[in-house]
Design a protein around this motif. Structure first.
Motif, PDB file in Angstrom:
ATOM      1  N   ILE A  28       0.840  -1.198   0.000  1.00 16.24           N
ATOM      2  CA  ILE A  28       0.000   0.000   0.000  1.00 16.24           C
ATOM      3  C   ILE A  28       0.878   1.252   0.000  1.00 16.24           C
ATOM      4  N   ALA A  29       1.952   1.193   0.786  1.00 13.91           N
ATOM      5  CA  ALA A  29       2.887   2.323   0.824  1.00 13.91           C
ATOM      6  C   ALA A  29       3.509   2.561  -0.544  1.00 13.91           C
ATOM      7  N   LEU A  30       3.891   1.492  -1.224  1.00 13.25           N
ATOM      8  CA  LEU A  30       4.506   1.607  -2.545  1.00 13.25           C
ATOM      9  C   LEU A  30       3.537   2.221  -3.550  1.00 13.25           C
ATOM     10  N   MET A  31       2.297   1.719  -3.576  1.00 13.14           N
ATOM     11  CA  MET A  31       1.308   2.254  -4.509  1.00 13.14           C
ATOM     12  C   MET A  31       1.010   3.720  -4.209  1.00 13.14           C
ATOM     13  N   HIS A  32       0.918   4.049  -2.928  1.00 19.60           N
ATOM     14  CA  HIS A  32       0.653   5.435  -2.554  1.00 19.60           C
ATOM     15  C   HIS A  32       1.780   6.339  -3.037  1.00 19.60           C
ATOM     16  N   ARG A  33       3.001   5.897  -2.846  1.00 15.95           N
ATOM     17  CA  ARG A  33       4.153   6.720  -3.218  1.00 15.95           C
ATOM     18  C   ARG A  33       4.217   6.943  -4.727  1.00 15.95           C
ATOM     19  N   ILE A  34       3.971   5.878  -5.496  1.00 15.75           N
ATOM     20  CA  ILE A  34       4.093   5.976  -6.948  1.00 15.75           C
ATOM     21  C   ILE A  34       2.869   6.654  -7.572  1.00 15.75           C
ATOM     22  N   ASP A  37       1.953  10.252  -4.980  1.00 12.20           N
ATOM     23  CA  ASP A  37       3.017  11.243  -4.806  1.00 12.20           C
ATOM     24  C   ASP A  37       3.815  11.506  -6.077  1.00 12.20           C
ATOM     25  N   GLU A  38       4.216  10.443  -6.770  1.00  9.46           N
ATOM     26  CA  GLU A  38       5.069  10.626  -7.950  1.00  9.46           C
ATOM     27  C   GLU A  38       4.264  10.960  -9.204  1.00  9.46           C
ATOM     28  N   LYS A  39       3.316  10.090  -9.545  1.00 15.77           N
ATOM     29  CA  LYS A  39       2.576  10.254 -10.801  1.00 15.77           C
ATOM     30  C   LYS A  39       1.400  11.217 -10.680  1.00 15.77           C
ATOM     31  N   LYS A  40       0.864  11.341  -9.469  1.00 22.26           N
ATOM     32  CA  LYS A  40      -0.304  12.196  -9.224  1.00 22.26           C
ATOM     33  C   LYS A  40      -1.490  11.796 -10.102  1.00 22.26           C
ATOM     34  N   TRP A  41      -1.639  10.484 -10.316  1.00 22.72           N
ATOM     35  CA  TRP A  41      -2.777   9.987 -11.081  1.00 22.72           C
ATOM     36  C   TRP A  41      -4.062  10.052 -10.262  1.00 22.72           C
ATOM     37  N   LEU A  42      -3.930   9.870  -8.948  1.00 22.43           N
ATOM     38  CA  LEU A  42      -5.071   9.984  -8.044  1.00 22.43           C
ATOM     39  C   LEU A  42      -4.695  10.950  -6.930  1.00 22.43           C
ATOM     40  N   GLU A  44      -5.262  12.193  -2.864  1.00 23.66           N
ATOM     41  CA  GLU A  44      -5.272  11.452  -1.603  1.00 23.66           C
ATOM     42  C   GLU A  44      -6.646  10.883  -1.285  1.00 23.66           C
ATOM     43  N   SER A  45      -7.685  11.703  -1.415  1.00 26.88           N
ATOM     44  CA  SER A  45      -9.017  11.253  -1.025  1.00 26.88           C
ATOM     45  C   SER A  45      -9.515  10.133  -1.925  1.00 26.88           C
ATOM     46  N   ARG A  46      -9.192  10.204  -3.222  1.00 27.86           N
ATOM     47  CA  ARG A  46      -9.636   9.141  -4.152  1.00 27.86           C
ATOM     48  C   ARG A  46      -8.915   7.833  -3.849  1.00 27.86           C
ATOM     49  N   PHE A  47      -7.625   7.927  -3.585  1.00 23.80           N
ATOM     50  CA  PHE A  47      -6.840   6.740  -3.230  1.00 23.80           C
ATOM     51  C   PHE A  47      -7.395   6.094  -1.962  1.00 23.80           C
ATOM     52  N   VAL A 125       7.338   1.797   4.407  1.00 28.80           N
ATOM     53  CA  VAL A 125       6.082   1.739   5.162  1.00 28.80           C
ATOM     54  C   VAL A 125       5.963   2.940   6.097  1.00 28.80           C
ATOM     55  N   VAL A 126       7.031   3.250   6.814  1.00 28.35           N
ATOM     56  CA  VAL A 126       6.998   4.383   7.756  1.00 28.35           C
ATOM     57  C   VAL A 126       6.791   5.688   6.996  1.00 28.35           C
ATOM     58  N   GLN A 127       7.435   5.834   5.841  1.00 28.48           N
ATOM     59  CA  GLN A 127       7.222   7.027   5.019  1.00 28.48           C
ATOM     60  C   GLN A 127       5.756   7.180   4.640  1.00 28.48           C
ATOM     61  N   ALA A 128       5.146   6.086   4.186  1.00 25.53           N
ATOM     62  CA  ALA A 128       3.743   6.136   3.778  1.00 25.53           C
ATOM     63  C   ALA A 128       2.836   6.443   4.951  1.00 25.53           C
ATOM     64  N   LEU A 129       3.140   5.843   6.086  1.00 30.17           N
ATOM     65  CA  LEU A 129       2.332   6.068   7.280  1.00 30.17           C
ATOM     66  C   LEU A 129       2.330   7.555   7.658  1.00 30.17           C
ATOM     67  N   ILE A 130       3.498   8.180   7.591  1.00 35.02           N
ATOM     68  CA  ILE A 130       3.609   9.605   7.925  1.00 35.02           C
ATOM     69  C   ILE A 130       2.854  10.463   6.915  1.00 35.02           C
ATOM     70  N   ARG A 131       3.019  10.155   5.617  1.00 33.28           N
ATOM     71  CA  ARG A 131       2.363  10.943   4.574  1.00 33.28           C
ATOM     72  C   ARG A 131       0.839  10.828   4.656  1.00 33.28           C
ATOM     73  N   ILE A 132       0.353   9.580   4.742  1.00 29.29           N
ATOM     74  CA  ILE A 132      -1.092   9.370   4.784  1.00 29.29           C
ATOM     75  C   ILE A 132      -1.677   9.968   6.059  1.00 29.29           C
ATOM     76  N   GLY A 133      -0.968   9.789   7.177  1.00 29.56           N
ATOM     77  CA  GLY A 133      -1.455  10.321   8.444  1.00 29.56           C
ATOM     78  C   GLY A 133      -1.608  11.824   8.415  1.00 29.56           C
ATOM     79  N   LYS A 134      -0.631  12.537   7.834  1.00 36.10           N
ATOM     80  CA  LYS A 134      -0.688  14.003   7.771  1.00 36.10           C
ATOM     81  C   LYS A 134      -1.887  14.485   6.961  1.00 36.10           C
TER      82      LYS A 134
END
Length: 433
Positions: A28-34, A37-42, A44-47, A125-134
Motif C-alpha cells: 500500500i505504501a509503494l502504490m501510494h508513493r508511486i 506522490d510521484e505520478k499524481k494519477w489519483l 489522496e481522497s480518491r486513493f 512503510v513508515v514514510q507512507a504512514l507519515i504521509r497518509i497520516g498528515k
C-alpha cells in the motif's frame, strides 16, 4: 476519464508488481508513493476511498486496491492487468521456490538474496504512514479513531471487521449530527465524475461463472476426496470468509492446512511464509506453496512435480479470482457513494482507522523482521504479540538504520532504495556464509 495512457499505466503496474515486497503495509505504501506522490494519477481522497472499500473485503487488500485503481483508470482491462501484474511476479517466484524446496530442500541462500529488502520495506512503510497520516487525520475525530483502531488491533486483538464497522458508524453519526467534512481538494488525473465503466457487470458475472465452474466441475469430476477438489473448496471458502487482510488469511490457512487437512507441518508453514515475505506480491501467495505441497504429497512417482504444479496453479486461481469479482461487482457502487455525503464521511472515518491498521501492520512487520522470537502477552484483557528483546537481529537492525537514512536523509526513490538495500543484504549473506 483518465488522461494517462494505457501503455504508461502498464509500465507502472509492472514496476509495482516487481517491487511489491513487504506484505500489505509495504505494498500500500509503494502504490501510494508511486500513484499519488510521484505520478499524481489519483489524489489522496480518491486513493483512500478505494482503499477503504478494499479494507472491507475478504482477501488481500493491496492486490484488490491495485485492481480497483486499474479499473478506475482504464476500465475492466485496466483492472485485470493491474491485478494480474500485481500477482504474477510473486506467483512465479513462489512457484520456482516451491520446486526448489521439494527437490533441493535448503533455500537459505535464496532467502538471503532478499534479506536486505525487508529493511527497505520498513522505511517505505513508515514514510507512507507519515504521509497518509498528515493528510487523512484532520479534525478531532479522525486522529482519535486512528489511535483507537491501532490499540484495538495491536493491543486487544479486536476482530478487524468490528473495528472498521465501528469507525464507519461513528463517522456516519457524527456527519449526520454535525455535517460532512468536504475540505479535501481534488488533484486527480482521473475524472471526479461518477465513474461508468462499460462491461464491469459482465466482468463480475464472468468471474463468478468461472469460479463456480472450477469448484463444482472438480467436485463433479473427481469427488470431494480428491486433493484438487479439497484445494478448490478450501481456498474458495478462504476467499469469502477471511476478513482483515492477508494476516487474517494466514492464521486461518495455517490452522486448517496443518491441523485439519494435514497437508504440511507447522515448520513448513513458517518456511512458506518466509518465502512469501521475501518475494514480491501479496503475502497470501503462501497459499500457493501450501497447495503445491498438498498436491505433491498426494501424488506418487515421477508425476509428483507435475501434479504439484497443477495444485499450485489451481490454488492461485481460486484464491485470486474472487478478488476480481469483489472489485468488479462492488466498485461501481462504491464510486456512486462518493456523492452521498453521510456515507462519504463514514468512509472518511474508515480512512482514519486504516491509518491505524497500516500502523499495526507496520509494527507487526517490524517486530517479525527485527526480532527472531516473539511471545504473546495475554493478561488484564490485553492480547498482543511482543518481541523477545534478546533475540534482536543485529544485521537486520543495521540494514534498517541504513534504509531509514537513505529514505529520510538522502530522499532516495523507491528503486534506488530497494536496489541499495538488496545489494547490501546480498553482500552480508555472502560474508556471513
Amino acid at each position: 476519464m483518465s488522461e494517462v495512457s494505457f501503455r504508461e499505466a502498464l509500465i507502472v503496474w509492472i514496476r509495482i508488481g516487481l517491487l511489491s515486497f513487504g506484505g500489505p503495509a509495504g505494498q500500500i505504501a509503494l502504490m501510494h508513493r508511486i500513484i499519488v506522490d510521484e505520478k499524481k494519477w489519483l489524489d489522496e481522497s480518491r486513493f483512500l476511498h478505494a482503499l477503504n472499500y478494499c479494507m472491507l473485503l475478504p482477501g488481500p487488500e493491496a492486490q484488490q486496491l491495485a485492481t480497483y485503481i486499474g479499473w478506475l483508470m482504464h476500465g475492466v482491462r485496466g483492472g485485470v492487468i493491474a491485478g494480474l501484474l500485481f500477482i504474477i511476479p510473486g506467483a512465479l517466484a513462489i512457484f520456482l521456490l516451491s520446486w526448489a524446496y521439494v527437490t533441493i530442500g535448503d533455500l537459505t541462500l535464496v532467502e538471503g538474496v532478499f534479506f536486505g529488502l525487508k529493511a527497505a520495506v520498513l522505511a517505505i512503510v513508515v514514510q507512507a504512514l507519515i504521509r497518509i497520516g498528515k493528510r487523512a487525520l484532520k479534525g478531532t475525530l479522525r486522529p482519535f479513531l486512528a489511535v483507537a483502531g491501532f490499540l484495538a488491533l495491536f493491543v486487544f486483538s479486536v476482530p478487524f471487521p468490528i473495528v472498521v464497522l465501528t469507525a464507519g458508524i461513528a463517522g456516519y453519526l457524527v456527519a449526520r449530527r454535525l455535517g460532512p467534512d468536504n475540505t479535501e481538494a481534488n488533484h486527480s488525473l482521473v475524472s471526479t465524475e461518477t465513474v461508468v465503466r462499460p462491461g464491469t457487470r459482465r466482468a463480475a458475472l464472468t468471474c463468478l461463472v468461472l469460479w463456480a465452474l472450477t469448484v463444482f466441475g472438480l467436485l463433479a469430476a473427481l469427488g470431494y476426496g480428491h486433493v484438487y477438489s479439497q484445494i478448490a473448496v478450501f481456498f474458495s471458502k478462504m476467499a469469502t470468509v477471511t476478513f482483515g487482510g492477508a494476516y487474517a488469511v494466514l492464521s486461518y490457512v495455517a490452522q486448517q492446512g496443518v491441523e485439519n487437512y494435514q497437508w504440511l507441518q507447522p515448520g513448513e508453514m513458517l518456511e512458506g511464509l518466509g518465502l512469501a515475505e521475501t518475494t514480491p506480491g501479496p503475502l497470501i501467495l503462501v497459499t500457493q506453496f501450501v497447495g503445491f505441497l498438498a498436491a505433491y504429497r498426494d501424488a506418487a512417482g515421477e508425476s509428483a512435480l507435475l501434479f504439484a504444479s497443477i495444485g499450485a496453479l489451481l490454488t492461485t486461481w481460486v484464491t485470486f479470482l474472487p478478488c476480481f469479482l469483489w472489485i468488479f461487482a462492488g466498485a461501481p457502487y462504491v464510486e456512486k457513494l462518493r456523492a452521498n455525503q453521510a456515507i462519504s464521511s463514514a468512509l472518511g472515518a474508515v480512512t482514519a482507522v486504516v491509518v491505524g491498521v497500516i500502523a499495526n501492520l507496520a509494527l507487526w512487520f517490524a517486530i517479525s523482521a527485527l526480532f527472531a522470537e516473539q511471545f504473546l502477552f495475554s493478561e488484564y484483557g490485553v492480547n498482543m504479540q511482543l518481541p523477545h528483546l534478546a533475540s534482536v537481529d543485529v544485521p537486520m537492525l543495521t540494514l534498517s538504520a541504513v534504509a531509514f537514512l537513505c529514505a529520510f536523509q538522502f530522499k532516495m526513490g523507491v528503486i534506488p532504495l530497494v536496489s541499495t538495500l538488496a545489494s547490501l543484504g546480498a553482500v552480508w549473506m555472502l560474508m556471513a556464509g
